[in-house]
Design a protein around this motif. Structure first.
Motif, PDB file in Angstrom:
ATOM      1  N   HIS A 330       0.835  -1.198   0.000  1.00 12.41           N
ATOM      2  CA  HIS A 330       0.000   0.000   0.000  1.00 12.41           C
ATOM      3  C   HIS A 330       0.872   1.251   0.000  1.00 12.41           C
ATOM      4  O   HIS A 330       0.585   2.224  -0.715  1.00 12.41           O
ATOM      5  CB  HIS A 330      -0.918   0.000   1.226  1.00 12.41           C
ATOM      6  CG  HIS A 330      -2.194  -0.755   1.022  1.00 12.41           C
ATOM      7  ND1 HIS A 330      -3.279  -0.201   0.382  1.00 12.41           N
ATOM      8  CD2 HIS A 330      -2.557  -2.014   1.354  1.00 12.41           C
ATOM      9  CE1 HIS A 330      -4.259  -1.087   0.336  1.00 12.41           C
ATOM     10  NE2 HIS A 330      -3.841  -2.202   0.916  1.00 12.41           N
ATOM     11  N   LEU A 331       1.939   1.240   0.806  1.00  9.41           N
ATOM     12  CA  LEU A 331       2.823   2.403   0.876  1.00  9.41           C
ATOM     13  C   LEU A 331       3.535   2.633  -0.454  1.00  9.41           C
ATOM     14  O   LEU A 331       3.714   3.780  -0.880  1.00  9.41           O
ATOM     15  CB  LEU A 331       3.842   2.201   1.998  1.00  9.41           C
ATOM     16  CG  LEU A 331       3.252   2.260   3.419  1.00  9.41           C
ATOM     17  CD1 LEU A 331       4.248   1.693   4.434  1.00  9.41           C
ATOM     18  CD2 LEU A 331       2.888   3.694   3.792  1.00  9.41           C
ATOM     19  N   ARG A 332       3.927   1.569  -1.116  1.00  6.60           N
ATOM     20  CA  ARG A 332       4.587   1.713  -2.421  1.00  6.60           C
ATOM     21  C   ARG A 332       3.629   2.339  -3.440  1.00  6.60           C
ATOM     22  O   ARG A 332       4.036   3.142  -4.280  1.00  6.60           O
ATOM     23  CB  ARG A 332       5.065   0.352  -2.923  1.00  6.60           C
ATOM     24  CG  ARG A 332       6.037  -0.376  -2.008  1.00  6.60           C
ATOM     25  CD  ARG A 332       7.365   0.312  -1.876  1.00  6.60           C
ATOM     26  NE  ARG A 332       8.228  -0.344  -0.896  1.00  6.60           N
ATOM     27  CZ  ARG A 332       9.403   0.117  -0.498  1.00  6.60           C
ATOM     28  NH1 ARG A 332       9.864   1.255  -1.012  1.00  6.60           N
ATOM     29  NH2 ARG A 332      10.109  -0.521   0.407  1.00  6.60           N
ATOM     30  N   LYS A 333       2.365   1.930  -3.373  1.00  7.48           N
ATOM     31  CA  LYS A 333       1.382   2.535  -4.282  1.00  7.48           C
ATOM     32  C   LYS A 333       1.231   4.023  -3.965  1.00  7.48           C
ATOM     33  O   LYS A 333       1.207   4.870  -4.870  1.00  7.48           O
ATOM     34  CB  LYS A 333       0.031   1.847  -4.159  1.00  7.48           C
ATOM     35  CG  LYS A 333      -1.069   2.541  -4.979  1.00  7.48           C
ATOM     36  CD  LYS A 333      -2.430   1.971  -4.723  1.00  7.48           C
ATOM     37  CE  LYS A 333      -3.508   2.754  -5.504  1.00  7.48           C
ATOM     38  NZ  LYS A 333      -3.660   4.147  -5.048  1.00  7.48           N
ATOM     39  N   LEU A 334       1.092   4.359  -2.672  1.00  5.55           N
ATOM     40  CA  LEU A 334       0.937   5.762  -2.275  1.00  5.55           C
ATOM     41  C   LEU A 334       2.163   6.578  -2.668  1.00  5.55           C
ATOM     42  O   LEU A 334       2.049   7.755  -3.028  1.00  5.55           O
ATOM     43  CB  LEU A 334       0.695   5.852  -0.769  1.00  5.55           C
ATOM     44  CG  LEU A 334      -0.678   5.346  -0.296  1.00  5.55           C
ATOM     45  CD1 LEU A 334      -0.703   5.211   1.225  1.00  5.55           C
ATOM     46  CD2 LEU A 334      -1.787   6.294  -0.753  1.00  5.55           C
ATOM     47  N   GLU A 335       3.334   5.936  -2.612  1.00  2.54           N
ATOM     48  CA  GLU A 335       4.555   6.622  -3.048  1.00  2.54           C
ATOM     49  C   GLU A 335       4.476   6.918  -4.545  1.00  2.54           C
ATOM     50  O   GLU A 335       4.817   8.013  -5.001  1.00  2.54           O
ATOM     51  CB  GLU A 335       5.764   5.754  -2.732  1.00  2.54           C
ATOM     52  CG  GLU A 335       7.099   6.410  -3.086  1.00  2.54           C
ATOM     53  CD  GLU A 335       8.273   5.510  -2.743  1.00  2.54           C
ATOM     54  OE1 GLU A 335       9.349   6.040  -2.421  1.00  2.54           O
ATOM     55  OE2 GLU A 335       8.130   4.268  -2.817  1.00  2.54           O
ATOM     56  N   GLY A 336       4.012   5.930  -5.314  1.00  2.00           N
ATOM     57  CA  GLY A 336       3.847   6.137  -6.747  1.00  2.00           C
ATOM     58  C   GLY A 336       2.813   7.197  -7.062  1.00  2.00           C
ATOM     59  O   GLY A 336       2.913   7.888  -8.081  1.00  2.00           O
ATOM     60  N   ASP A 337       1.811   7.339  -6.184  1.00  2.00           N
ATOM     61  CA  ASP A 337       0.773   8.357  -6.365  1.00  2.00           C
ATOM     62  C   ASP A 337       1.239   9.743  -5.933  1.00  2.00           C
ATOM     63  O   ASP A 337       0.499  10.723  -6.087  1.00  2.00           O
ATOM     64  CB  ASP A 337      -0.478   7.988  -5.555  1.00  2.00           C
ATOM     65  CG  ASP A 337      -1.163   6.736  -6.071  1.00  2.00           C
ATOM     66  OD1 ASP A 337      -0.907   6.355  -7.229  1.00  2.00           O
ATOM     67  OD2 ASP A 337      -1.960   6.135  -5.313  1.00  2.00           O
ATOM     68  N   GLY A 338       2.446   9.820  -5.357  1.00  2.00           N
ATOM     69  CA  GLY A 338       2.957  11.103  -4.895  1.00  2.00           C
ATOM     70  C   GLY A 338       2.344  11.564  -3.587  1.00  2.00           C
ATOM     71  O   GLY A 338       2.351  12.761  -3.284  1.00  2.00           O
ATOM     72  N   VAL A 339       1.841  10.631  -2.782  1.00  2.00           N
ATOM     73  CA  VAL A 339       1.181  10.985  -1.515  1.00  2.00           C
ATOM     74  C   VAL A 339       2.125  10.852  -0.331  1.00  2.00           C
ATOM     75  O   VAL A 339       2.053  11.603   0.627  1.00  2.00           O
ATOM     76  CB  VAL A 339      -0.074  10.105  -1.307  1.00  2.00           C
ATOM     77  CG1 VAL A 339      -0.759  10.423   0.020  1.00  2.00           C
ATOM     78  CG2 VAL A 339      -1.053  10.309  -2.454  1.00  2.00           C
TER      79      VAL A 339
END
Length: 361
Positions: A330-339
């Motif tokens: 989940h954190l990797r996705k949020l990182e990719g989303d720029g969050v």
């Protein structure tokens, strides 16, 4: 949804689909890997081959014997592998040997036409666990004699699948499609689903299960695939469009899912709710009892492990380690989303910081 305990070794799901249980029940496989024999008459398509247990072969043979319509035709013309995981591909050598032996037992003097093998290609340049020793497929196919399969036009063992590709039922003179391929990465880079129009069903492999939730390698990609599945086959906008509507899901593990779109929607909602929960915790102060004295940063910045300790505090601690893997995705996705941003550390002690919200214009 049917009781998992009631799933039999062989079950006819429709006039076009026979389910054969892989004989490998377990924590992650539920009652075992579901393999499927698809078509209105032989030669059939076989979807997946189990993990290679000896106990699967007589079950498959019994299923093919019972389904044989044309005695002078091979039982299987094509084998489709849904992805590289061992419980789907490990049985390939023994299945291929069975198919040839069954033919030779029936027709000792007639030539045998071996099946074509199909899989979506997974490049080693793509990130994923398929590039690690967990992927035993190269070892499995290395020992398969060439006379047991029909090679691709380029001479390779696999005929590469492509998104949107269709297969036609050889017994149907109308040329109506029997299967349509959907590339649905996320669980693995090469994961596929198969649309079965005659059953208005979607074979979902490990992307959506008949019980519980699925694991995945890349959350952003996985969510995109779930949305692709959710919207696939929506009612045609005009009479001239092809009707690809589906209702039922045929998973690789667990029981048939009768309310397919609702289940896929629930999968998506579950992941979005977990993402919102992760963000809410990240935006809250780190509790004093979770401060790591060895690292002052953890007083103001969350580690993956501390997120797990808060989010999963009501769960047994023996579940926290696998939960940490999910939270990290989940954190990797949020990182990719720029969050959020990874600001250091390693493994469960990676430090994460929420980036400031961009003001709305």
């Amino acid at each position: 949804m049917a009781d998992l305990q009631k799933l039999g070794d062989i079950e006819r799901l429709s006039k076009h689909v026979l389910r054969v249980l892989g004989q490998n029940p377990g924590k992650f496989t539920l009652q075992g890997t579901n393999t499927y024999v698809i078509g209105s008459q032989n030669p059939y398509f076989l979807i997946d081959t189990g993990e290679g247990l000896d106990s699967y072969i007589p079950i498959l043979q019994s299923a093919l014997d019972s389904a044989r319509v044309l005695p002078d035709q091979p039982d299987v013309s094509d084998i489709i592998l849904s992805h590289w995981h061992h419980d789907h591909i490990g049985g390939l050598p023994s299945v291929l040997k069975l198919l040839k032996q069954t033919w030779k037992d029936r027709f000792p003097d007639r030539p045998y036409t071996p099946p074509r093998l199909h899989k979506y290609p997974a490049s080693n340049t793509q990130p994923g666990r398929h590039t690690t020793p967990h992927n035993i497929l190269p070892n499995v196919i290395a020992d398969i004699p060439a006379e047991l399969y029909t090679p691709s036009p380029s001479g390779t063992i696999f005929h590469d699948l492509s998104d949107g590709q269709t297969f036609v039922d050889s017994s149907n003179d109308s040329g109506a499609p029997l299967l349509r391929v959907l590339h649905t990465p996320g669980h693995t880079v090469d994961s596929i689903c198969l649309y079965i129009p005659q059953d208005r069903a979607l074979y979902t492999a490990d992307t959506v299960l008949g019980h519980g939730t699925a694991v995945f390698e890349d959350l952003a990609t996985y969510l995109a695939s779930l949305n692709k599945m959710l919207h696939f086959g929506s009612p045609p906008a005009s009479p001239g469009e092809v009707d690809l509507e589906y209702v039922t899901l045929y998973p690789a593990h667990g029981a048939i899912v009768a309310n397919g779109r609702q289940t896929i929607s629930t999968y998506i909602q579950h992941r979005l709710e977990r993402e919102a929960q992760v963000l809410a915790v990240l935006r809250s102060p780190v509790p004093v009892e979770l401060h790591d004295g060895a690292n002052a940063e953890t007083k103001t910045t969350w580690t993956t492990w501390n997120l797990v300790r808060v989010i999963y505090k009501a769960y047994p601690e023996n579940l926290w380690l696998p939960a940490a893997h999910g939270i990290d995705l989940h954190l990797r996705k949020l990182e990719g989303d720029g969050v959020v941003r990874n600001i250091g550390g390693d493994a469960q002690h990676t430090l994460w910081k929420v980036l400031p919200r961009t003001p709305s214009l």
